[in-house]
Design a protein around this motif. Sequence first.
Motif, PDB file in Angstrom:
ATOM      1  N   PRO A 171      42.111  37.852  51.884  1.00 54.64           N
ATOM      2  CA  PRO A 171      42.763  37.544  50.516  1.00 54.64           C
ATOM      3  C   PRO A 171      41.586  36.647  49.592  1.00 54.64           C
ATOM      4  CG  PRO A 171      44.124  36.807  52.230  1.00 54.64           C
ATOM      5  CD  PRO A 171      42.858  37.285  53.128  1.00 54.64           C
ATOM      6  N   TYR A 210      39.605  46.636  41.059  1.00 56.63           N
ATOM      7  CA  TYR A 210      40.459  46.273  39.882  1.00 56.63           C
ATOM      8  C   TYR A 210      39.254  46.269  38.779  1.00 56.63           C
ATOM      9  CZ  TYR A 210      43.460  44.530  36.316  1.00 56.63           C
ATOM     10  OH  TYR A 210      44.098  43.878  35.341  1.00 56.63           O
ATOM     11  N   ALA A 211      38.513  45.790  38.606  1.00 56.94           N
ATOM     12  CA  ALA A 211      37.400  45.413  37.535  1.00 56.94           C
ATOM     13  C   ALA A 211      36.745  46.854  37.407  1.00 56.94           C
ATOM     14  CB  ALA A 211      36.374  44.578  37.839  1.00 56.94           C
ATOM     15  N   VAL A 262      39.165  33.350  37.801  1.00 55.58           N
ATOM     16  CA  VAL A 262      40.674  33.722  38.395  1.00 55.58           C
ATOM     17  C   VAL A 262      40.569  35.088  39.222  1.00 55.58           C
ATOM     18  CG1 VAL A 262      42.572  34.390  37.620  1.00 55.58           C
ATOM     19  CG2 VAL A 262      41.539  32.983  36.323  1.00 55.58           C
ATOM     20  N   MET A 263      40.998  34.738  40.433  1.00 52.68           N
ATOM     21  CA  MET A 263      40.811  35.646  41.463  1.00 52.68           C
ATOM     22  C   MET A 263      42.365  36.280  41.727  1.00 52.68           C
ATOM     23  SD  MET A 263      37.900  35.962  42.619  1.00 52.68           S
ATOM     24  CE  MET A 263      36.712  35.045  41.756  1.00 52.68           C
ATOM     25  N   LEU A 264      42.415  37.663  41.684  1.00 44.81           N
ATOM     26  CA  LEU A 264      43.768  38.250  41.749  1.00 44.81           C
ATOM     27  C   LEU A 264      44.405  38.130  43.093  1.00 44.81           C
ATOM     28  CD1 LEU A 264      42.776  41.637  39.700  1.00 44.81           C
ATOM     29  CD2 LEU A 264      43.722  39.654  38.799  1.00 44.81           C
ATOM     30  N   ARG A 265      45.417  38.051  43.174  1.00 44.62           N
ATOM     31  CA  ARG A 265      46.058  38.087  44.447  1.00 44.62           C
ATOM     32  C   ARG A 265      46.071  39.072  45.141  1.00 44.62           C
ATOM     33  NH1 ARG A 265      49.525  34.473  40.591  1.00 44.62           N
ATOM     34  NH2 ARG A 265      49.655  32.706  41.548  1.00 44.62           N
ATOM     35  N   ARG A 266      44.949  39.672  45.834  1.00 38.53           N
ATOM     36  CA  ARG A 266      44.696  40.734  46.523  1.00 38.53           C
ATOM     37  C   ARG A 266      43.349  40.529  47.318  1.00 38.53           C
ATOM     38  NH1 ARG A 266      45.199  45.166  41.835  1.00 38.53           N
ATOM     39  NH2 ARG A 266      46.635  43.426  40.777  1.00 38.53           N
ATOM     40  N   ARG A 303      42.150  34.697  47.436  1.00 36.80           N
ATOM     41  CA  ARG A 303      42.419  33.469  46.769  1.00 36.80           C
ATOM     42  C   ARG A 303      42.166  32.469  47.942  1.00 36.80           C
ATOM     43  NH1 ARG A 303      45.858  31.959  41.919  1.00 36.80           N
ATOM     44  NH2 ARG A 303      45.130  33.799  40.450  1.00 36.80           N
ATOM     45  N   ARG A 304      41.822  33.116  49.281  1.00 34.03           N
ATOM     46  CA  ARG A 304      41.856  32.238  50.262  1.00 34.03           C
ATOM     47  C   ARG A 304      40.269  31.761  50.460  1.00 34.03           C
ATOM     48  NH1 ARG A 304      45.927  30.808  50.578  1.00 34.03           N
ATOM     49  NH2 ARG A 304      47.589  31.361  52.104  1.00 34.03           N
TER      50      ARG A 304
END
Lengths: 256, 247
Positions: free
Chosen positions: B132, B100-101, B88-92, B134-135
């Motif tokens: 991004p 984040y991690a 899961v990729m964060l939306r950033r 998610r891209r």
Amino acid sequence: MDNNGGEETAHACAAKRAGWSGVSDLWSAVESAALLIFTLDSDLVEIVLRSLRVTLTAVTIAAVIGLPFGAALALLRFPGRRLILVALDTLMGLPPVTVGLLVYLMLSRSGPLGTLGLLYTTTAMIIAQCLLVAPIIAALTRQTIEDLWEEYRDELRSLGASTLGAAGTLLWEGRVTLMTAMLAGFGRASAEVGAVMIVGGNIDHVTRVMTTTIALETSKGNLALALGLGIILVCVSLLVAAGIHGFKATAHRWGA
Amino acid sequence: MMKPPSILPLRLDRVVLDIGGKRVIKDVSATLTAAPCSIVLGPNGAGKTLLLKLCHGLIAPTAGSVTWAGAPCGNVQHAQAMVFQQPVMLRRSVAANIAYALTVRGRPRAEQRARIDDVLARTGLRRFAESPARRLSVGEKQRLALARAWAIEPQVLFLDEPTASLDPAGTRQVEEIILAIHRGGTKVIMTTHDLQQARRLADEVMFLHRGRLYEQTPAAAFFTAPRTPEAQRFLEGTLFPNIRRVV
């Protein structure tokens, strides 16, 4: 106080009293409405600004309550949770007038909060709108965060995020949907007339807002002001809808 | 930096897992030591993912115990990382995903930038740093997941079929990253159903079939002379996958 009690009969009589009898009158009303808007008529501006202030304040407070509450409902499991979910769904569909009545009873002089003297103030209207909007924001937040949690749970727990940390992360991850929820709440609040009429009293220069003014001025036959405000309300709705779309498109480009 | 004490060995003691009244992990006992790259091999539905999640502490066993150098699971998760089959990729942005991690793992912000640059360079994602997440393509996402795990410098890295949906080139890139992480001193525990991949990566093979651990054998021995007939048949390609499939 310039309250408008028998709304139904008033509406019925409005056309007669105004004596408007056709397309030409309607057209002249549109003309004067446009004039009021473009000359920034002081009464009109005052009402519009008050409406926006009341509704924006109410939605902000509702978001501050609704977002964390919805996130907590999504992530935590506790006895009575299902009951709260049902209550929330019920509140979401509550007719605004009943909310207005409830707030009225609480704030009226003999009510439990009567000593605060809040009835017929903009504060009372903010409370009523907040009660209308908070359940919407909380319920949509709960749904959004629960769906996201399904997807993110393993990843976030593997990274070692606490429940509180996860809630913050998911609120941010769901920002597009949640923003839409808040705008929907804004829409409901700004279009609402019954509740603010009851608790605000529609007092000139004090608690009169767009929707209550439209109701009153229409029944009085003053179509120009009513129509002017109506046009502005439609524009507000348009801006909200355009805002939602614009926001989604921008967010989408950023992969959100 | 002083090296924290090792959380290994990982010991599974008669681990059992029931889901919906069905036994999906059956009486698995094993000891995993620090050095070898351990590959959990088995057909689809063997319970490989569940076994990994049990080891990582994401699910609790119905019976039996999972211990790390004698300690229970919860205390040592901070020294582990896991890359999921569909990460899961964060939306950033790509860089922000790694940041984040690092933040969740309590790394000070001051040293994050250098760490992020380092792992992005090693995984060939540097030019995507501000894109991004998610891209990204499937392969790039998988590399980002590895970079994210690598950044937090775990003692143990779990990998769940990390190349299952990748093309040969993507698979190769990911395998090279995995080997690099392993060379850096991280214990790798990885599932795969791909025999060739197991041959390329494994130091030891744990053969899992229908929720049962049939053998835990050094790779060389496993591929030349497996001890169990089930493993033999799997190597020959005649072990038919579990029809009653387990998620």
